[in-house]
Design an enzyme around this catalytic site. Structure first.
Site, PDB file in Angstrom:
ATOM      1  CG  ASN A 100      38.044  29.404   1.208  1.00 30.07           C
ATOM      2  OD1 ASN A 100      37.217  29.149   0.334  1.00 30.07           O
ATOM      3  ND2 ASN A 100      39.341  29.308   1.006  1.00 30.07           N
ATOM      4  CB  VAL A 101      33.301  29.240   6.173  1.00 30.14           C
ATOM      5  CG1 VAL A 101      32.306  29.919   5.254  1.00 30.14           C
ATOM      6  CG2 VAL A 101      33.294  27.718   5.944  1.00 30.14           C
ATOM      7  CG  ASP A 102      39.360  27.558   5.394  1.00 30.46           C
ATOM      8  OD1 ASP A 102      39.783  28.726   5.539  1.00 30.46           O
ATOM      9  OD2 ASP A 102      39.596  26.882   4.371  1.00 30.46           O
ATOM     10  CG  HIS A 117      30.402  32.682   1.006  1.00 31.72           C
ATOM     11  ND1 HIS A 117      30.877  31.881  -0.021  1.00 31.72           N
ATOM     12  CD2 HIS A 117      29.668  33.670   0.404  1.00 31.72           C
ATOM     13  CE1 HIS A 117      30.456  32.363  -1.177  1.00 31.72           C
ATOM     14  NE2 HIS A 117      29.733  33.445  -0.960  1.00 31.72           N
ATOM     15  CB  CYS A 128      17.566  36.920  19.570  1.00 32.67           C
ATOM     16  SG  CYS A 128      19.032  36.102  20.241  1.00 32.67           S
ATOM     17  CB  CYS A 146      19.850  31.229  21.576  1.00 31.99           C
ATOM     18  SG  CYS A 146      20.012  32.936  22.086  1.00 31.99           S
ATOM     19  CB  CYS A 148      16.115  34.080  22.987  1.00 35.25           C
ATOM     20  SG  CYS A 148      16.348  33.437  21.311  1.00 35.25           S
ATOM     21  CB  SER A 187      34.302  26.429  -9.335  1.00 32.81           C
ATOM     22  OG  SER A 187      33.354  26.809  -8.353  1.00 32.81           O
ATOM     23  CB  ALA A 229      46.731  27.769  -4.763  1.00 33.41           C
TER      24      ALA A 229
HETATM   25  C1  BJW Z   1      42.529  24.286  -6.852  1.00 33.34           C
HETATM   26  C2  BJW Z   1      43.238  23.388  -6.091  1.00 33.34           C
HETATM   27  C3  BJW Z   1      44.535  23.745  -5.801  1.00 33.34           C
HETATM   28  C4  BJW Z   1      41.335  22.547  -6.306  1.00 33.34           C
HETATM   29  N1  BJW Z   1      45.016  24.887  -6.264  1.00 33.34           N
HETATM   30  N2  BJW Z   1      43.020  25.416  -7.300  1.00 33.34           N
HETATM   31  C5  BJW Z   1      21.321  31.763 -11.045  1.00 33.34           C
HETATM   32  C6  BJW Z   1      22.234  32.624 -11.594  1.00 33.34           C
HETATM   33  C7  BJW Z   1      23.011  33.421 -10.803  1.00 33.34           C
HETATM   34  C8  BJW Z   1      22.911  33.358  -9.427  1.00 33.34           C
HETATM   35  C9  BJW Z   1      22.000  32.492  -8.885  1.00 33.34           C
HETATM   36  C10 BJW Z   1      21.216  31.721  -9.679  1.00 33.34           C
HETATM   37  N3  BJW Z   1      20.433  30.960  -8.864  1.00 33.34           N
HETATM   38  C11 BJW Z   1      20.729  31.255  -7.579  1.00 33.34           C
HETATM   39  C12 BJW Z   1      21.671  32.184  -7.570  1.00 33.34           C
HETATM   40  C13 BJW Z   1      22.294  32.782  -6.397  1.00 33.34           C
HETATM   41  C14 BJW Z   1      23.238  31.824  -5.696  1.00 33.34           C
HETATM   42  C15 BJW Z   1      24.230  31.258  -6.705  1.00 33.34           C
HETATM   43  O1  BJW Z   1      25.238  31.846  -7.030  1.00 33.34           O
HETATM   44  N4  BJW Z   1      23.972  30.066  -7.211  1.00 33.34           N
HETATM   45  C16 BJW Z   1      24.835  29.475  -8.253  1.00 33.34           C
HETATM   46  C17 BJW Z   1      25.332  28.116  -7.802  1.00 33.34           C
HETATM   47  C18 BJW Z   1      24.074  29.446  -9.519  1.00 33.34           C
HETATM   48  N5  BJW Z   1      23.903  32.627  -4.715  1.00 33.34           N
HETATM   49  C19 BJW Z   1      23.392  32.844  -3.506  1.00 33.34           C
HETATM   50  O2  BJW Z   1      22.355  32.341  -3.142  1.00 33.34           O
HETATM   51  C20 BJW Z   1      24.162  33.797  -2.624  1.00 33.34           C
HETATM   52  N6  BJW Z   1      23.294  34.788  -2.096  1.00 33.34           N
HETATM   53  C21 BJW Z   1      22.672  35.674  -2.877  1.00 33.34           C
HETATM   54  O3  BJW Z   1      22.811  35.685  -4.089  1.00 33.34           O
HETATM   55  O4  BJW Z   1      21.903  36.561  -2.179  1.00 33.34           O
HETATM   56  C22 BJW Z   1      21.058  37.445  -2.915  1.00 33.34           C
HETATM   57  C23 BJW Z   1      19.696  36.837  -2.961  1.00 33.34           C
HETATM   58  C24 BJW Z   1      19.094  36.436  -1.806  1.00 33.34           C
HETATM   59  C25 BJW Z   1      17.824  35.898  -1.848  1.00 33.34           C
HETATM   60  C26 BJW Z   1      17.191  35.754  -3.070  1.00 33.34           C
HETATM   61  C27 BJW Z   1      17.830  36.143  -4.232  1.00 33.34           C
HETATM   62  C28 BJW Z   1      19.082  36.710  -4.176  1.00 33.34           C
HETATM   63  C29 BJW Z   1      24.740  33.057  -1.435  1.00 33.34           C
HETATM   64  C30 BJW Z   1      25.799  32.097  -1.833  1.00 33.34           C
HETATM   65  C31 BJW Z   1      26.289  31.352  -0.596  1.00 33.34           C
HETATM   66  C32 BJW Z   1      27.292  30.276  -0.944  1.00 33.34           C
HETATM   67  N7  BJW Z   1      27.503  29.491   0.225  1.00 33.34           N
HETATM   68  C33 BJW Z   1      28.466  28.393   0.159  1.00 33.34           C
HETATM   69  C34 BJW Z   1      28.354  27.575   1.463  1.00 33.34           C
HETATM   70  C35 BJW Z   1      28.992  28.333   2.623  1.00 33.34           C
HETATM   71  C36 BJW Z   1      28.845  27.614   3.901  1.00 33.34           C
HETATM   72  C37 BJW Z   1      29.594  26.302   3.944  1.00 33.34           C
HETATM   73  O5  BJW Z   1      30.817  26.295   3.800  1.00 33.34           O
HETATM   74  O6  BJW Z   1      28.946  25.284   4.136  1.00 33.34           O
HETATM   75  O7  BJW Z   1      29.789  28.910  -0.027  1.00 33.34           O
HETATM   76  S1  BJW Z   1      28.234  27.382  -1.273  1.00 33.34           S
HETATM   77  C38 BJW Z   1      29.945  27.054  -1.543  1.00 33.34           C
HETATM   78  O8  BJW Z   1      30.340  27.588  -2.833  1.00 33.34           O
HETATM   79  C39 BJW Z   1      30.687  27.884  -0.486  1.00 33.34           C
HETATM   80  C40 BJW Z   1      31.816  28.453  -1.285  1.00 33.34           C
HETATM   81  O9  BJW Z   1      32.340  29.610  -0.657  1.00 33.34           O
HETATM   82  C41 BJW Z   1      31.178  28.725  -2.606  1.00 33.34           C
HETATM   83  C42 BJW Z   1      32.156  28.854  -3.747  1.00 33.34           C
HETATM   84  O10 BJW Z   1      32.820  27.672  -3.980  1.00 33.34           O
HETATM   85  P1  BJW Z   1      34.365  27.709  -4.344  1.00 33.34           P
HETATM   86  O11 BJW Z   1      35.138  28.299  -3.243  1.00 33.34           O
HETATM   87  O12 BJW Z   1      34.551  28.291  -5.674  1.00 33.34           O
HETATM   88  O13 BJW Z   1      34.731  26.149  -4.327  1.00 33.34           O
HETATM   89  P2  BJW Z   1      34.550  25.054  -5.480  1.00 33.34           P
HETATM   90  O14 BJW Z   1      34.639  23.727  -4.833  1.00 33.34           O
HETATM   91  O15 BJW Z   1      33.379  25.318  -6.312  1.00 33.34           O
HETATM   92  O16 BJW Z   1      35.820  25.266  -6.400  1.00 33.34           O
HETATM   93  C43 BJW Z   1      37.137  24.939  -5.987  1.00 33.34           C
HETATM   94  C44 BJW Z   1      38.071  25.287  -7.113  1.00 33.34           C
HETATM   95  O17 BJW Z   1      39.388  25.080  -6.692  1.00 33.34           O
HETATM   96  C45 BJW Z   1      37.870  24.409  -8.356  1.00 33.34           C
HETATM   97  O18 BJW Z   1      37.803  25.243  -9.503  1.00 33.34           O
HETATM   98  C46 BJW Z   1      39.129  23.547  -8.401  1.00 33.34           C
HETATM   99  O19 BJW Z   1      39.559  23.257  -9.723  1.00 33.34           O
HETATM  100  C47 BJW Z   1      40.113  24.421  -7.689  1.00 33.34           C
HETATM  101  N8  BJW Z   1      41.187  23.734  -7.007  1.00 33.34           N
HETATM  102  N9  BJW Z   1      42.359  22.304  -5.798  1.00 33.34           N
HETATM  103  C48 BJW Z   1      44.189  25.697  -7.028  1.00 33.34           C
HETATM  104  N10 BJW Z   1      45.306  22.903  -5.079  1.00 33.34           N
HETATM  105 ZN    ZN Z   2      18.486  33.900  20.628  1.00 32.88          ZN
END
Ligand code: BJW
Ligand code: ZN
Length: 243
Positions: A100-102, A117, A128, A146, A148, A187, A229
């Site tokens: 989370n970013v919050d 993240h 820069c 910025c 720059c 997820s 949770a």
């Molecule tokens: C409850 C509840 C309650 C509800 N109690 N539970 C193919 C295969 C494998 C990997 C890849 C692929 N193609 C591309 C990739 C890589 C890619 C990736 O993983 N993609 C997949 C989607 C397939 N990953 C990346 O690109 C990462 N970087 C990387 O791999 O670098 C290496 C590289 C670089 C260059 C080239 C190649 C490789 C970076 C990933 C960055 C993710 N960023 C985000 C946005 C952040 C900024 C923002 O906030 O805007 O991060 S995406 C978004 O998803 C955010 C989250 O942190 C992240 C995860 O989501 P999260 O937290 O799981 O949330 P939800 O909504 O999905 O799930 C919520 C869950 O809660 C649900 O299950 C509900 O049921 C549950 N819930 N209420 C308990 N009360």
């Molecule tokens: Zn700068």
């Protein structure tokens, strides 16, 4: 509600790792990314959470983040966040890793948080790399610039970008060495974070999932708590207090 196996593991000398995702903040009022009320039902991720999207439409992306920043600044941590603070105090070797970013874990009082993240409060210059806290700049431009001349962007990790090296390295290290791994409100579809519970399990950890629904991780978990949770974690914290 907790199994005898888990209760007997909840001792201060156990090494514990917790991975959290958007679901832990859902009860605070922060929308999740995927699922029924997911943010991305309304906004397509490829339009907003990639560097290419930012370059092609910086104003739209900036404003989406401003909207979320405002929302996040108005919400409070919930009982799930508070329970993790108690766990940090109880276990001698405890690591909290969040996608989370919050900043709600820090707001609740968690002292050490590994942010995979980034953090939505910070910005950085695309040219820069200089970092800025939210209100540090006075420019009225959208996005602000910025000194720059480079555009500022939120200091979060977008798809296709590397995670902060120190954070992800530490996350893999502690996950591979822990005795108990909790995956909470994620997820478990975004890599590399989604690999952490797998590494923990391969290292012999007892894997626990807390989620309102089953995920791709559920079959691998030793125990799955299906529920909010904010209701399950206080139960675990209660058992710790009584230990
Ligand atoms: C409850 C509840 C309650 C509800 N109690 N539970 C193919 C295969 C494998 C990997 C890849 C692929 N193609 C591309 C990739 C890589 C890619 C990736 O993983 N993609 C997949 C989607 C397939 N990953 C990346 O690109 C990462 N970087 C990387 O791999 O670098 C290496 C590289 C670089 C260059 C080239 C190649 C490789 C970076 C990933 C960055 C993710 N960023 C985000 C946005 C952040 C900024 C923002 O906030 O805007 O991060 S995406 C978004 O998803 C955010 C989250 O942190 C992240 C995860 O989501 P999260 O937290 O799981 O949330 P939800 O909504 O999905 O799930 C919520 C869950 O809660 C649900 O299950 C509900 O049921 C549950 N819930 N209420 C308990 N009360
Ligand atoms: Zn700068």
């Amino acid at each position: 509600m907790l199994s005898q196996a888990l209760k007997s593991l909840l001792r201060p000398d156990k090494r514990v790792v917790v991975l959290t995702g958007a679901g832990i903040s859902a009860e605070s009022g922060v929308p999740t990314f995927r699922g029924e009320d997911g943010l991305w039902k309304k906004f397509k991720p490829e339009e907003l959470a990639t560097f290419d999207a930012f370059i092609s439409n910086p104003q739209l992306v900036w404003e989406w983040y401003e909207y979320r920043r405002k929302l996040i600044s108005e919400v409070k941590p919930n009982p799930a966040h508070h329970s993790l603070v108690k766990m940090e105090d109880f276990f001698e070797d405890f690591h909290l890793i969040t996608q989370n970013v919050d900043g709600l874990h820090q707001k609740a009082g968690s002292k050490k948080v590994i942010e995979l993240h980034g953090n939505i409060k910070r910005n950085k210059c695309i040219k820069c790399g200089q970092e800025f806290e939210e209100l540090e700049f006075s420019s009225k431009e959208i996005p602000p610039k910025c000194t720059c001349g480079g555009m500022l962007r939120p200091d979060v990790v977008w798809f296709g970008e590397m995670l902060p090296a120190q954070a992800i390295n530490e996350a893999f290290k502690v996950s591979s060495l822990c005795d108990i791994f909790f995956s909470i409100g994620t997820s478990a579809v975004v890599y590399p974070a989604a690999h952490l519970p797998v590494v923990a399990k391969q290292g012999g950890a007892y894997l626990i999932e807390v989620n309102i629904e089953r995920t791709e991780l559920s079959d691998l978990a030793d125990e799955v708590f299906l529920g909010k949770a904010g209701e399950i974690l206080p139960e675990i914290a209660k058992v710790i207090r009584e230990a």
